[in-house]
Design an enzyme around this catalytic site. Sequence first.
Site, PDB file in Angstrom:
ATOM      1  N   LYS A 194       0.837  -1.201   0.000  1.00 37.31           N
ATOM      2  CA  LYS A 194       0.000   0.000   0.000  1.00 37.31           C
ATOM      3  C   LYS A 194       0.870   1.249   0.000  1.00 37.31           C
ATOM      4  CE  LYS A 194      -1.843   2.483   3.288  1.00 37.31           C
ATOM      5  NZ  LYS A 194      -1.745   3.845   2.726  1.00 37.31           N
ATOM      6  N   GLY A 236       7.103   4.506   8.416  1.00 35.97           N
ATOM      7  CA  GLY A 236       6.222   5.636   8.684  1.00 35.97           C
ATOM      8  C   GLY A 236       6.411   6.128  10.093  1.00 35.97           C
ATOM      9  N   SER A 237       5.343   6.641  10.671  1.00 37.11           N
ATOM     10  CA  SER A 237       5.470   7.282  11.976  1.00 37.11           C
ATOM     11  C   SER A 237       5.595   6.252  13.093  1.00 37.11           C
ATOM     12  CB  SER A 237       4.258   8.165  12.246  1.00 37.11           C
ATOM     13  OG  SER A 237       3.148   7.359  12.551  1.00 37.11           O
ATOM     14  N   THR A 238       6.212   6.684  14.184  1.00 44.05           N
ATOM     15  CA  THR A 238       6.369   5.798  15.339  1.00 44.05           C
ATOM     16  C   THR A 238       5.007   5.438  15.933  1.00 44.05           C
ATOM     17  OG1 THR A 238       8.634   6.425  15.859  1.00 44.05           O
ATOM     18  CG2 THR A 238       7.276   5.734  17.704  1.00 44.05           C
ATOM     19  N   GLY A 298       3.580   2.765  13.901  1.00 50.60           N
ATOM     20  CA  GLY A 298       4.402   1.575  14.121  1.00 50.60           C
ATOM     21  C   GLY A 298       4.004   0.848  15.396  1.00 50.60           C
ATOM     22  N   GLU A 341      10.208   0.639  10.325  1.00 57.45           N
ATOM     23  CA  GLU A 341      11.208   1.686  10.113  1.00 57.45           C
ATOM     24  C   GLU A 341      10.485   3.007  10.357  1.00 57.45           C
ATOM     25  OE1 GLU A 341      13.059   4.421   9.202  1.00 57.45           O
ATOM     26  OE2 GLU A 341      12.951   3.973   7.061  1.00 57.45           O
ATOM     27  N   CYS A 387      13.071  10.469   7.499  1.00 56.99           N
ATOM     28  CA  CYS A 387      13.030   9.974   8.876  1.00 56.99           C
ATOM     29  C   CYS A 387      14.399  10.081   9.541  1.00 56.99           C
ATOM     30  CB  CYS A 387      12.538   8.542   8.905  1.00 56.99           C
ATOM     31  SG  CYS A 387      13.360   7.497   7.709  1.00 56.99           S
TER      32      CYS A 387
END
Lengths: 292, 488, 323
Positions: free
Chosen positions: B186, B238-240, B243, B260, B294
């Site tokens: 995606k 993407g964002s923490t 995640g 990541e 990032c």
Amino acid sequence: MARVDVRKTYKLYIGGAFPRSESGHSYEVTDSKGKFVANASLASRKDVRDAVVAARKAFGGWSARTAYNRSQILYRIAEVMEDRRPQFEEAVRQSEGASAAAARGQVDEAIDRLVWYSGWADKLGQVIGNANPVAGPFFNHTAPEPSGVIGVLAPQTSSLLGLVSTVAPVIVTGNVAVVVSSYARPLPAVTFSEVLATSDVPGGVVNILTGDAATLGPWLASHMDVNGIDLGGVAGLPRAGELAAELEIGAADNLKRVRRAPDAEPDWSTDPGLSPMTAFVEHKTVWHPIGV
Amino acid sequence: MAKNSTPFEYAPAPESRSVVDIKASYGLFIDGDFVDGRGSSFKTVNPATEETLAEIAEASEADIDLAVRAARKAFRGWSRMPGKERAKYLFRIARIIQERGRELAVLESIDNGKPIKESRDVDVPIVAAHFFYYAGWADKLEYAGLGPNPQPLGVAGQIIPWNFPLLMLAWKIAPALACGNTVVLKPAETTPLTALLFAEICQQADLPPGVVNIVTGAGSTGQALVAHPDVDKVAFTGSTDVGKAIARAIAGTGKLATLELGGKAANIVFDDAALDQAVEGIVGGIFFNQGHVCCAGSRLLVQESVAEEVLHRLKRRMATLRVGDPLDKNTDIGAINSAEQLAKIRELSAIGEAEGAERWAPACDLPSSGFWFPPTVFTGVTQAHRIAREEVFGPVLSVLTFRTPSEAIEKANNTPYGLSAGVWTEKGSRILHMANELRAGVVWANTFNKFDPTSPFGGYKESGYGREGGRQGLAAYLKSTGLKGGDL
Amino acid sequence: MPTTAPTGLAAYSEVTASEASLKRFLHGLPGVDQVGAEARAAGLGTRSIKTSAKAWALDLAIRMVDLTTLEGQDTPGKVRALAGKALHPDPSDPTCPSVAAVCVYGDLVGEVKEIVGSQVNVAAVATAFPSGRASMDIKLADTRDAVANGADEIDMVIDRGAFLAGRYLQVFEEIVATREACVRPDGSHAHLKVIFETGELQTYDNVRRASWLAMLAGTDFIKTSTGKVQPAATLPVTLVMLEAVRDFREATGVQIGVKPAGGIRTAKDAIKYLVMVNEIAGDDWLDPDWFRFGASTLLNDLLMQRTKMTTGRYSGPDYFTLD
């Protein structure tokens, strides 16, 4: 009249010292036939907290030791264990109801496992690290480093070999450990902590809490200053699947490295492979230009 | 003196858009074909102009199920195909990417807003290199040192961000396919176009249907993919926060994950650094890709004894940065990817000012339409400021100072993140000491923001787990023993 | 060009007071990372400039050329032809500017001067060019001779052996002495360019040190190469020298010129250099007083591109003179 035994209450091992549980609670440890053997401290969440603080304090020094030195210290643990074989054999026999020969065999394997892991200290980086031939004028290499403070829920069944097989791979790479021992079979862990205290292992590198993994696990799993957790001790507990999922959810709070709970406790006598060590290392890649 | 009679000006040197053919609408790429989605649709816009580029299908749960089934069906054949044959498909894809590089670069810049010189010279060449690199692994997995008889995991659900749309796709798909997995990927909702063009490339390469499936959508589409019971592996960049949500979602399921996530990298400049190159590294570290990186060097830690000089040089250099049309070959800083991201950058910058940091940006004319933010530096920042702790994900640099190496290390590591770090010093032993002490997955010494397919990339702590790139990147897609982040 | 050192430069007098202090200073300059410097230079090479600016840039580049011949086989005839070309690079187009200077060996200065008069400068190489291997007296006599012959500019070489051996003060004093030898009886002086032979200094750290050394010694220009050693001028070496003159002016207020020489053959290359001058040192340096190209074949390519811009079609070598 027969002599009356001096009954002992075993204590926790935190930061190189042997405190009682902060809660003051203890529990009765019985042998495999249900006969009273000793009292063990029942660790509380605050003991977990204290152990994590002690571990964090020890991490810098332990991870900065040379690999050779860590190797020497693990080998020293094996030597001291060898020295105290009878006590370990007795503890395993009592805890697991094993025959004398089987207990002896488990102690052999536990000591051998320590020797095996001691040799990995200065080899793992060579085996799993590498130079990377990047497409440019750069030196680039990748090497493993310890993740940090690791929570270890030790196996419930294999009270010595299982314990050693989960603690040794964590510390050999430079991590420090907060270990929750088998609840029902804590005595080999207690004896092991006494060995650690006399084996040149700096205080705080291994902290051993006797108590209930189901109670203490969530505190370790959600602790924001713990970097990884081995859920091995969940196998065989009541509601193991649900508990493991809960612990993984807790571990997500700071994205701990998680070594998942197996469906059943593994056969600890087989070759462990690298994964017990690689579960708790970080790969660091360093770049530098090459020029004059 | 004639020099003022004719100004020395850079030309608008726009890359031609004619090489790309953007359709009015796009469906989902499932089982080798483009199909209509069953859900609604959304628009993707050019962030430099706010012009709508295309209508994109939003994959529903049912669409995700179809895609995962297609991937599962394809897994049987793909995983059993001899590695050397799998390799040739990947080599084919790599070659097509090179051949269509111009097209991919232009499309990436249009959809993402990044300068063409970056999409052309960085993103697309590394994308091709990534496929070439992992193509070569496909028939050599037993030599990777990951145990005998390495086996693929199955179906990988992969979710990628909008900052490097095609590059992140390559980081996800190339190793997964090389190891014999099939994928459902995606792309981010604001940057779906190059992934859809990649789907065409899969068709062009005659990749067996179902090996790669591309499903477009936003967060709910991603959630459905993560939650699908027949997904064996989740790979996310993407964002923490997301995640962590993924780690919770897969708890107790046995699904593996590579995450990541965010970062707040310290770029540490010592007083003996090669200053001109350090300034370039600071600029490249935070303004590359509009700071939508990032691993961006968003915290400059500069030794007090040289802070004034470094700042002077930095500001002088920033004044030469050219902000504007992403398709102009002279553009250094392109458009912010979305209105939402621009709002976030503005908000955090306003907070930075409110908290007492001093804000500076060179005078630059920003286009009237589109999403823009000038290269900005905050001085007088301390560890307590939010701009020093939170990921801004924009062209905003926070400058802090330090006095000694140990203070630099303390400050650099004083963050829940641990993705990358930079060190600038001409002293070799100090470089190695700093590299040892910094708790970060990538340490760039006397350089910054370098990427290569052979070089593992990934974070410590809340920057995620698992590695992408290199031999270690294979471990994320091969069977291991119950470890969430892969075996190595 | 300032004739008296401003207070800014005076502040550095202690630096050059002894071998030890000079060495300390030069070794204390920030290092140059080779990979980073080369990446920056390559990045600047991708800029493209406006068509109108390009026409201007081509004319500027022509005006910056030090048209050079430094061969053992040079004759009066050869250098006179070159001088003619320097005055009127494109005889068919009167709008084509002259070059900045003609650069020859000292004994041929008079021949050139006869042709170009005061319209184009005459530069002479001196100080035992190209090797710089002669005793100091000879080098100074070489310089005085060229100045006496009418040279407007002196391109001296440094003693690379002394520099590489760390005898910085010796190099410094040679430059100071040569600068004095440039002084004419009327008190004016021939402009001094100091050639480093960067191909022999090898590292960018050395180039930066040599740049500061020469600037502190009072040179008017710093120049990359003799053209006799490979590599000669490169973009990154010029980048480092442009950074040095930029930093020197910030520190002292004194502006110094830069001359890459050797190996620049195409108009495209020349424009890359100009882009670099603009972005690194700033547009104050976009002037023949502050930036030169030491070249022989570059001029014809500049002329061809210039013709292409004015006529709209590509030209060929037959339409430009060979000299």
